[in-house]
Design an enzyme around this catalytic site. Structure first.
Site: not given
Ligand code: AP5
Length: 210
Positions: A13, A88, A127
């Site tokens: 995302k 969420r 990551r």
């Molecule tokens: P948040 O930061 O929103 O984390 P998440 O939803 O768990 O998502 P991530 O940021 O971990 O992953 P992403 O989907 O963005 O993937 P990314 O692009 O980085 O939330 C963190 C915490 O904050 C929550 O647990 C909660 O505590 C709190 N929080 C946040 N919002 C909240 C809300 N609304 N309500 C309540 N609490 C909240 O990609 C991941 C990795 O994969 C990277 O290394 C990237 O380079 C790689 N990658 C990406 N795409 C690909 C691909 N197509 N192929 C190969 N590798 C890829």
């Protein structure tokens, strides 16, 4: 355009949200990024959020709604926004409906980035984030430029047991919101997030007709 990106932790995302933000000229409202900045800066918001984030639990809804309300009232967001990691929970989705109604705006589309759980864990372990620019890399799939390699950080909530808890929270509390938007007749675009980053971006833009 107002767009919500759904997807399990690590589905991509943040990566796709940043690319779409550049491509569509819309701000990305990423609640996780806002919270991490607050933790890093040691603000009151950061102190409230830190324990929940480290445990892989959700930060309480009222805290989140304050952030989103401010972001949506910002002049940057008059033409729309891309929501990454929000809403969420059911109360967050209801509160967003109310903000939209008050501002006379609508939700245009929902994009769901789908990736199997085993791949998620691999993505999280590789990551790395650049603390200076906020850019996100993956050691194998999206390697950082060598000159910045030494300053890259690993997120504390990317430890495997925390990732599994975050996945469970996503399945229990966030994934059911997709059917809520389906019932409200918002266009839902399901995207295969297992493909390469550029292909996923093309698929999203194609689905949105951009
Ligand atoms: P948040 O930061 O929103 O984390 P998440 O939803 O768990 O998502 P991530 O940021 O971990 O992953 P992403 O989907 O963005 O993937 P990314 O692009 O980085 O939330 C963190 C915490 O904050 C929550 O647990 C909660 O505590 C709190 N929080 C946040 N919002 C909240 C809300 N609304 N309500 C309540 N609490 C909240 O990609 C991941 C990795 O994969 C990277 O290394 C990237 O380079 C790689 N990658 C990406 N795409 C690909 C691909 N197509 N192929 C190969 N590798 C890829």
């Amino acid at each position: 355009m107002h767009l919500i990106l759904f997807g399990a932790p690590g589905a991509g995302k943040g990566t796709q949200g940043a690319l779409l933000s550049e491509c569509l000229g819309l701000p990305k409202i990423a609640t996780g990024d806002i919270l991490r900045d607050a933790v890093r800066d040691g603000t009151e918001l950061g102190r409230q959020a830190n324990g929940y984030m480290d445990a892989g639990e959700l930060v309480p809804d009222p805290v989140i709604m304050g952030l989103v309300r401010d972001a949506l009232h910002s002049p940057d967001a008059v033409d729309g926004a891309i929501f990454d990691g929000f809403p969420r929970t059911q109360p967050q989705a209801e509160a967003l409906d109310k903000i939209f109604a008050d501002l006379g705006r609508d939700l245009d589309a929902v994009v769901v980035i789908e990736v199997p759980d085993d791949r998620i864990v691999e993505r999280m372990s590789g990551r790395r984030t650049d603390p200076e620019t906020g850019s996100v890399y993956h050691l194998k799939h999206n390697p950082p430029p060598p000159e910045i390699a030494r300053r890259l950080m690993q997120r504390p909530d990317d430890e495997e047991s925390t990732v599994r808890r975050r996945l469970a929270v996503y399945r229990e509390q966030t994934e059911p919101l997709i059917s809520r938007y389906q019932r409200a007749a918002v266009p839902i675009h399901r995207i295969n997030g297992s493909r390469g980053i550029e292909q996923v971006q093309r698929d999203i833009l194609g689905a949105l007709g951009c």
